[in-house]
Design an enzyme around this catalytic site. Structure first.
Site, short mmCIF file in Angstrom:
data_model
loop_
_atom_site.label_atom_id
_atom_site.label_comp_id
_atom_site.label_asym_id
_atom_site.label_seq_id
_atom_site.Cartn_x
_atom_site.Cartn_y
_atom_site.Cartn_z
N GLU A 286 8.49 -15.59 4.25
CA GLU A 286 8.31 -14.14 4.35
C GLU A 286 8.21 -13.55 2.95
OE1 GLU A 286 7.50 -12.94 7.16
OE2 GLU A 286 7.92 -14.85 8.13
N CYS A 320 10.81 -4.79 0.68
CA CYS A 320 9.46 -5.28 0.97
C CYS A 320 8.74 -4.28 1.86
CB CYS A 320 9.56 -6.64 1.65
SG CYS A 320 10.59 -6.62 3.11
N1 LIG Z 1 9.00 -10.13 3.99
C1 LIG Z 1 10.30 -9.99 3.94
O1 LIG Z 1 11.00 -10.04 4.94
C2 LIG Z 1 10.96 -9.76 2.60
C3 LIG Z 1 12.29 -9.35 2.58
C4 LIG Z 1 12.91 -9.14 1.34
C5 LIG Z 1 12.19 -9.32 0.17
N2 LIG Z 1 10.89 -9.70 0.24
C6 LIG Z 1 10.12 -9.85 -1.00
O2 LIG Z 1 10.91 -10.53 -1.96
C7 LIG Z 1 10.52 -10.14 -3.28
C8 LIG Z 1 11.75 -9.75 -4.08
O3 LIG Z 1 12.68 -10.77 -4.08
P1 LIG Z 1 12.87 -11.78 -5.31
O4 LIG Z 1 12.55 -11.08 -6.58
O5 LIG Z 1 14.21 -12.39 -5.12
O6 LIG Z 1 11.72 -12.83 -5.01
P2 LIG Z 1 11.45 -14.22 -5.77
O7 LIG Z 1 10.27 -14.83 -5.12
O8 LIG Z 1 11.43 -14.04 -7.23
O9 LIG Z 1 12.76 -15.09 -5.44
C9 LIG Z 1 13.15 -15.38 -4.12
C10 LIG Z 1 14.02 -16.64 -4.14
O10 LIG Z 1 13.21 -17.73 -4.55
C11 LIG Z 1 13.87 -18.42 -5.60
N3 LIG Z 1 12.86 -19.10 -6.41
C12 LIG Z 1 12.21 -18.62 -7.50
N4 LIG Z 1 11.35 -19.57 -7.96
C13 LIG Z 1 11.48 -20.64 -7.13
C14 LIG Z 1 10.87 -21.94 -7.07
N5 LIG Z 1 9.96 -22.33 -7.95
N6 LIG Z 1 11.25 -22.80 -6.10
C15 LIG Z 1 12.16 -22.43 -5.18
N7 LIG Z 1 12.78 -21.22 -5.19
C16 LIG Z 1 12.44 -20.34 -6.15
C17 LIG Z 1 14.67 -17.35 -6.31
O11 LIG Z 1 15.71 -17.93 -7.08
C18 LIG Z 1 15.19 -16.57 -5.12
O12 LIG Z 1 16.30 -17.22 -4.54
C19 LIG Z 1 9.56 -8.99 -3.08
O13 LIG Z 1 8.25 -9.49 -3.23
C20 LIG Z 1 9.82 -8.55 -1.65
O14 LIG Z 1 8.73 -7.90 -1.06
C21 LIG Z 1 10.27 -9.93 1.42
N1 LIG Z 2 14.04 -5.12 6.91
C1 LIG Z 2 14.01 -4.17 5.84
C2 LIG Z 2 13.21 -4.64 4.65
C3 LIG Z 2 13.52 -6.01 4.15
C4 LIG Z 2 12.76 -6.27 2.90
O1 LIG Z 2 13.09 -6.00 1.82
C5 LIG Z 2 13.41 -2.86 6.32
O2 LIG Z 2 12.92 -2.79 7.44
O3 LIG Z 2 13.41 -1.91 5.56
#
Ligand SMILES: NC(=O)c1ccc[n+]([C@@H]2O[C@H](COP(=O)([O-])OP(=O)(O)OC[C@H]3O[C@@H](n4cnc5c(N)ncnc54)[C@H](O)[C@@H]3O)[C@@H](O)[C@H]2O)c1
Ligand SMILES: N[C@@H](CCC=O)C(=O)O
Length: 516
Positions: A286, A320
């Site tokens: 995700e 997100c």
């Molecule tokens: N779609 C969803 O449900 C959802 C929910 C929350 C956040 N997000 C997204 O997450 C992002 C923000 O979170 P973030 O900054 O923690 O994201 P990120 O991708 O930088 O990190 C996410 C996780 O991945 C790990 N990671 C980083 N590099 C890695 C690698 N090479 N191998 C394995 N793991 C690795 C990080 O340590 C962390 O635990 C935003 O883009 C946001 O939109 C999406």
């Molecule tokens: N589930 C949360 C968003 C999670 C992502 O960052 C919302 O609906 O706002």
């Protein structure tokens, strides 16, 4: 019988008793700052010399704690433990696993303010956002426990007079759960317990900015009766530990929530079959969003302005689901823009989130601050700055709520995920054009339409291509069990966290057929 699922109510902080309780909890968290946290592998606590220093994003000098850091040797040890534990854990009864979650949810509920106070400090969350994060973690435990009990009933298939057929779901194996920092409790907890309650064993690698809340969840799960080795807590470098675990031939599935950049990288790596690997790895990935609120010519502009302001600036836009683009019909564009700018100036103050009068807190770290400030620079060239546009990283990482007007629909500010308190406005000539613009990014996570026109609502229901589409409200704040959450296109695999199908992604269907 368990009572039917209902989402956890949010705390009303206008009530003095609640305010005092959270203030006291924040004081308690402050008294505990600077502690050391070990890894947990097979129930064993392991301290390492190499540690992650976790700081308060509102005050970089304040160290929340020091967390031991796994290396590849420790990751391998954890993998072996998880693999051995899976041999017997997979055969445990669904009720046994679900009961652990019901008890854990009750423990968190009883100590709710303690967790919320911790999120204010470790995640820089304002009270309301931190309280919602704790409530969502409780919801995930309650909801997935019940979903597992449902799945355990099996699925009806056909049998014949000489043949007795059954179909049921079994767990996959060892799962690697990699979580983001923004819903440091809820998403970390939801992704971990979903994997566990479906009968898998787990290697949990939380985000490096926010690993302490994950340790606290481990303590709760242990108190609730989680056996050793089922979930192993191994914070560490994404590149070093994350890649090692993703590549591991005994890893059966990867549950990742985070950025598009890292998610697509893990997707590619997981597709490679390594020597000794006996399966194709399952991936639940995700990723980010570029979420739009469309405002129609016939719409309640006050409602629209409120929805935009909250969706863009709640938790400093670090969701997100955050609204980072507004597409407004030309008939209402100017008035809507004026209302949003006015509300932003009047209502969206920012500062240390321990003070509940601040609407917004900081952004998470220097990297995020620099990235957001650089997008603000781009926005000044691409559009018209209406308010905000400045930051201050002297004490913590603070960015002013920022509104840009008159952006082209394909401007970088309207296409790329900024993940900060920045929202851009674009004008559309018609509702059809607004939907066309809304769909013109590579993402497809959330969206909202503010309209009084029933035909337009139905058009958007069919044509606005996002996983979570909302009408006449903002585009954030999905609730477990009410708004299954996940996106299309480059927003991910649309696994729908908090929905009825979510656990199935962590399982495989087995058919048995006996001749009579
Ligand atoms: N779609 C969803 O449900 C959802 C929910 C929350 C956040 N997000 C997204 O997450 C992002 C923000 O979170 P973030 O900054 O923690 O994201 P990120 O991708 O930088 O990190 C996410 C996780 O991945 C790990 N990671 C980083 N590099 C890695 C690698 N090479 N191998 C394995 N793991 C690795 C990080 O340590 C962390 O635990 C935003 O883009 C946001 O939109 C999406
Ligand atoms: N589930 C949360 C968003 C999670 C992502 O960052 C919302 O609906 O706002």
């Amino acid at each position: 019988m368990v009572v039917p699922y209902k989402h956890e109510p949010f705390t009303d902080f206008t009530v003095e008793e609640n305010r005092k309780a959270l203030q006291a909890a924040i004081k308690q968290v402050e008294a505990d700052l600077g502690k050391e946290y070990p890894l947990i592998i097979g129930g064993e606590r392991i301290m390492t010399d190499d540690r992650i220093e976790v700081v308060n994003p509102a005050n970089k000098k304040e160290v929340i704690g020091y967390v031991s850091k796994a290396n590849q040797d420790l990751a391998e040890k954890a993998h072996q433990v998880a693999d051995e534990t899976f041999d017997w854990w997979r055969k445990t009864k669904a009720k046994f696993r679900a009961d652990i979650l019901f008890r854990a949810a009750a423990i968190v509920r009883r100590r709710k303010h303690e967790f919320t106070a911790h999120l204010v400090k470790e995640g820089g969350k304002p009270w309301k956002e931190a309280d919602a994060d704790t409530a969502e973690a409780i919801d995930f435990m309650e909801y997935y426990g019940r979903q597992m009990l449902e799945i355990d009933k099996g699925v009806e298939i056909n049998s014949r007079p000489i043949e007795n057929n059954r179909f049921h779901y079994i767990p996959l194996g060892v799962g690697v759960v990699i979580s983001p920092w923004n819903f440091l409790f809820a998403i970390m907890c939801g992704t971990t317990v979903a994997a566990m309650v479906s009968g898998n064993t787990v290697l949990l690698k939380p985000a490096s900015a926010t690993p302490i809340i994950a340790y606290k969840m481990m303590e709760v799960l242990e108190e609730a009766g989680l056996p050793k080795g089922v979930i192993n807590y191994i914070p560490g470098s994404g590149k070093e530990v994350g890649d090692y675990l993703v590549d591991h031939p005994r890893t059966r599935f990867i549950s990742f929530t985070g950025s598009r950049e890292v998610g697509t990288r893990l997707f590619e790596r997981a597709a490679k079959v390594h020597e000794g690997q006996k399966w194709l790895k399952r991936t639940i990935i995700e990723m980010g969003g570029k979420d739009t609120i469309v405002v129609d010519s016939d719409s309640d502009l006050e409602l629209a302005a409120d929805a935009i302001t909250y969706s863009a600036f709640g938790f400093s836009g670090q969701k997100c689901s955050a609204c980072s683009r507004v597409i407004a019909h030309e008939d209402v564009y100017d008035e809507l823009l004026e209302r949003v700018v006015q509300k932003t100036k009047e209502q969206v103050n920012y500062g240390d989130p321990t003070d509940n009068s601040n609407y917004m807190g900081p952004v998470i770290d220097q990297g995020a601050y620099d990235k957001i400030m650089s997008y603000i620079g781009i926005g000044k060239e691409e559009g018209r700055l209406m308010t905000g546009g400045k930051g201050d990283d002297s004490k913590g990482w603070f960015v002013a709520p920022t509104v840009f007007a008159d952006l082209a629909p394909d401007a970088r500010l309207m296409q790329e995920e900024i993940f900060g308190p920045v929202v851009g406005f674009t004008k559309a000539k018609s509702f059809d054009e607004a939907i066309k613009f809304a769909n013109n990014t590579e993402y497809g996570l959330t969206g909202a339409v503010i309209s009084n026109n029933r035909e337009h609502i139905e058009k958007a229901r069919e044509d606005f291509h996002v996983g979570n589409l909302y009408f006449n409200r903002g585009c954030t704040a999905a609730i477990v069990g009410y708004h299954p959450f996940g996106g299309f296109n480059m927003s991910g695999t649309d696994s729908k966290a908090g929905g009825p199908d979510y656990l199935i992604h962590h399982m495989q269907g087995k058919t048995t057929s006996e001749m009579l």
